[in-house]
Design an enzyme around this catalytic site. Structure first.
Site, PDB file in Angstrom:
ATOM      1  N   ILE A  44       0.849  -1.177   0.000  1.00  0.00           N
ATOM      2  CA  ILE A  44       0.000   0.000   0.000  1.00  0.00           C
ATOM      3  C   ILE A  44       0.890   1.233   0.000  1.00  0.00           C
ATOM      4  O   ILE A  44       2.013   1.195   0.489  1.00  0.00           O
ATOM      5  CB  ILE A  44      -0.923  -0.021   1.236  1.00  0.00           C
ATOM      6  CG1 ILE A  44      -2.079   0.983   1.090  1.00  0.00           C
ATOM      7  CG2 ILE A  44      -0.154   0.210   2.513  1.00  0.00           C
ATOM      8  CD1 ILE A  44      -3.150   0.800   2.140  1.00  0.00           C
ATOM      9  N   ALA A  85       1.988   5.266  -2.049  1.00  0.00           N
ATOM     10  CA  ALA A  85       1.977   6.080  -3.256  1.00  0.00           C
ATOM     11  C   ALA A  85       2.470   5.316  -4.482  1.00  0.00           C
ATOM     12  O   ALA A  85       1.881   5.406  -5.565  1.00  0.00           O
ATOM     13  CB  ALA A  85       2.820   7.336  -3.034  1.00  0.00           C
ATOM     14  N   ILE A  86       3.565   4.565  -4.352  1.00  0.00           N
ATOM     15  CA  ILE A  86       4.097   3.854  -5.517  1.00  0.00           C
ATOM     16  C   ILE A  86       3.153   2.752  -5.990  1.00  0.00           C
ATOM     17  O   ILE A  86       2.845   2.677  -7.195  1.00  0.00           O
ATOM     18  CB  ILE A  86       5.518   3.326  -5.246  1.00  0.00           C
ATOM     19  CG1 ILE A  86       6.492   4.497  -5.087  1.00  0.00           C
ATOM     20  CG2 ILE A  86       5.974   2.392  -6.370  1.00  0.00           C
ATOM     21  CD1 ILE A  86       7.903   4.090  -4.710  1.00  0.00           C
ATOM     22  N   GLU A 123       0.175 -10.727  -0.185  1.00  0.00           N
ATOM     23  CA  GLU A 123      -0.086 -10.805   1.255  1.00  0.00           C
ATOM     24  C   GLU A 123      -1.123  -9.771   1.672  1.00  0.00           C
ATOM     25  O   GLU A 123      -1.887  -9.977   2.604  1.00  0.00           O
ATOM     26  CB  GLU A 123       1.199 -10.600   2.052  1.00  0.00           C
ATOM     27  CG  GLU A 123       1.725  -9.183   2.040  1.00  0.00           C
ATOM     28  CD  GLU A 123       3.074  -9.060   2.714  1.00  0.00           C
ATOM     29  OE1 GLU A 123       3.190  -8.222   3.617  1.00  0.00           O
ATOM     30  OE2 GLU A 123       4.013  -9.788   2.345  1.00  0.00           O
TER      31      GLU A 123
END
Length: 428
Positions: A207, A209-210, A229
């Site tokens: 999770i 920004a990238i 995961e």
């Protein structure tokens, strides 16, 4: 046995090891009730993944009564680890269930946050099955808060109500987090990674920004799959648009596989009673041998810094612990073993203060999470370096070429000092 919250936590004794349901499943009502009992208890050890809601029993004032053993360090545990009232067990996430099942870190008590039972008497472990399932299997006492806000998730997430020793009913909202803002560097990294992803790839990402930027770039792809995961909210539009079908996956085809989720109510509603999203514990979801059975596994994981030989630091800033191993090595290795797989490490080229994150050497005290031979692709906003099969000199050249231009000359001079290369240009 249906009891009040206070009656439920009365079952906990001094010197018990207490598992806490992790991430967005943090059973805060039970923990708050337990805090009231702490003056009469000593030697309580908590164990868990990171908690989105801070454990009130782990505050500084209770340091003589409790200790926390983190399987992954969340932001609210960093101070405790630094101050010695908590610590970290450095373990691959796929082996955390083995810690419990193998009696290495077996809990005496499990505090869990579950959905209401169905007509057959089964509750669901909801948004975190990664470590909760082995905890429920191995704990001597299971204390559950039954919560109507907990999604009923599918997969290997069900527990019969008869297996629960103490049951109390609560109405506790799940924590929600908003999407991280995508800046110019993250957007460029996302575009580069999306350009590497092929149709039919199996995705793993976390999770932030990238990952959000990568997902934005995958809207035109076809037949993508998800074995991860952590299932994140940005995948929902790709599923709804048909870009993600899971049709080409080998393990659990036609379904998303995950072990935990974290997001907003939109995500929790999407997974609620959704048989196309299956939750398994980390020994399945993060097992490199299982991951590798899928085609074109594209594992996207972040780093704090990468040295010029390809060593990846991802859990610490010097001696300061900030996170953990998590599933990075599990998925980087699984992707490397997958046919057509892409093991990717990504990071902006500089810190917020402008320091290079491509470094000559990991800062003293910093831990190497992903080793040189595990690393294949490293991506910054300046491009990607492919390191597999490269010697140390070639690695240094490739990594300097994706460092920020302001730091390349210095890195070249420092690399000359320890690699003994006569001369080169980073662009060669």
């Amino acid at each position: 046995m249906k009891v009040s919250v206070d009656e439920a936590v009365a079952a906990i004794k001094s010197n018990d090891r207490v598992f806490v349901h992790g991430v967005a499943a943090t059973p805060l009502t039970l923990l708050s009730a337990l805090e009231k009992r702490l003056p009469e208890l000593t030697g309580i050890e908590f164990c868990h993944l990171h908690l989105e809601k801070a454990n009130p029993c782990a505050e500084e004032k209770w340091r003589d009564h409790t200790f926390t053993n983190n399987f992954f360090i969340g932001a609210n545990q960093r101070a405790g680890v630094a101050q010695g009232r908590a610590s970290y067990t450095s373990t691959f996430l796929h082996e955390v269930p083995l810690l419990m099942r193998g009696n290495h870190v077996r809990p005496d008590v499990a505090l869990i946050n579950v959905s209401p039972p169905d007509k057959h008497g089964y509750v669901s472990l909801g948004v975190e099955v990664a470590t909760a399932l082995p905890a429920v299997e191995t704990a001597n006492i299971i204390i559950a808060q039954v919560n109507p806000n907990m999604p009923r998730t599918h997969g290997d997430s069900f527990v019969h109500i008869d297996a629960l020793d103490y049951i109390c009913h609560v109405d506790e909202p799940l924590p929600e987090i908003k999407d991280a803002l995508v800046g110019p560097a993250e957007r460029k990294i996302g575009q580069i990674i999306a350009g590497l992803v092929e149709d039919g790839a199996t995705l793993q990402m976390g999770i932030g920004a990238i990952p959000n930027a990568v997902l934005d770039g995958l809207k035109g792809h076809k037949d993508l799959g998800v074995h991860t995961e952590m299932f994140q909210e940005g995948l929902i539009p790709l599923i709804e648009s048909g870009a993600v079908t899971n049709a080409r996956k080998s393990f659990l085809p036609n379904k998303v596989l995950t072990s935990f989720v974290l997001g907003t109510r939109r995500l929790y509603d999407f997974i609620d009673d959704n048989p196309s999203v299956c939750f398994y514990d980390a020994s399945i979801a993060n097992n490199p041998s299982i991951i590798a059975t899928n085609p074109k596994v594209t594992a996207i994981n972040s780093a704090i810094e990468v040295d010029l030989t390809g060593q990846v630091c991802a859990d610490s800033v010097g001696h300061k612990m900030v996170s953990g191993v998590g599933g990075q090595v599990d998925f980087e290795r699984g992707a490397a073993l997958s046919h057509g797989g892409l093991p990717i490490i990504c990071l902006p080229s500089t810190t917020k203060s402008g320091a290079s994150r491509i470094v000559t050497a990991i800062h003293p005290g910093g831990g190497v999470i992903t080793t040189r031979p595990h690393v294949h692709y490293v991506v910054t906003e300046w491009g990607y370096a492919y390191l597999f099969g490269k010697n140390l000199q070639q690695r240094a050249k490739a990594l300097i070429s994706i460092a920020h231009p302001d730091h390349r000359e210095r890195l070249e001079k420092e690399a000359f000092g320890f690699l003994g290369i006569s001369s080169w240009r980073a662009s060669d």
